[in-house]
Design a protein around this motif. Structure first.
Motif, short mmCIF file in Angstrom:
data_model
loop_
_atom_site.label_atom_id
_atom_site.label_comp_id
_atom_site.label_asym_id
_atom_site.label_seq_id
_atom_site.Cartn_x
_atom_site.Cartn_y
_atom_site.Cartn_z
N ALA A 35 5.42 1.56 0.44
CA ALA A 35 5.92 0.31 -0.12
C ALA A 35 7.34 0.49 -0.65
O ALA A 35 7.80 1.61 -0.89
N ALA A 50 5.09 -3.91 1.45
CA ALA A 50 4.28 -2.74 1.78
C ALA A 50 3.87 -2.80 3.24
O ALA A 50 3.76 -3.88 3.84
N MET A 102 -3.07 -1.09 0.65
CA MET A 102 -1.86 -1.75 0.19
C MET A 102 -2.08 -2.42 -1.15
O MET A 102 -3.10 -3.03 -1.42
#
Length: 122
Positions: A35, A50, A102
């Motif tokens: 990210a 990300a 994520m």
């Protein structure tokens, strides 16, 4: 061990573009969710974008959606293409990596680069 190095920052006028790169010398970088975060003076670090380990899934902050694109070449580098830059995009930009899925929470990222400065003049 993951060692991240960012590059590509600089000074650009409003409406201009920059491409940031995040490189790792390790052999397992392609296995990490990666990210970009940014931090302006006097403000908290904020999530930007990300990408998952294979580059198929991406996730963006609302403030950059449609202007920034995150991608990876699955070898050693993750990129952040930034278009239509605004003065409010001025910040130090950091690359970060995690074994997990994520997230926009910086506390979940174990590995960080040293940052690269982006300055957008009005």
């Amino acid at each position: 061990q993951v060692q991240l190095v960012e590059s590509g920052g600089g000074l650009v006028q409003t409406g201009g573009s920059l491409r940031l790169s995040c490189a790792d010398s390790g052999r397992t970088f392609s296995l990490y969710t990666t990210a970009w975060f940014r931090q302006a003076p006097g403000k908290e670090r904020e999530f930007v974008a990300a990408v998952n380990w294979n580059g198929v899934s991406t996730y963006y902050a609302d403030s950059v959606k449609g202007r920034f694109t995150i991608s990876r070449d699955n070898a050693k580098t993750v990129y952040l293409q930034m278009n239509s830059l605004k003065p409010e995009d001025t910040a130090a930009y950091y690359c970060a990596a995690t074994h997990g899925s994520m997230s926009r929470d910086p506390s979940l990222f174990s590995y960080w680069g040293q940052g690269t400065q982006v300055t957008v003049s009005s």
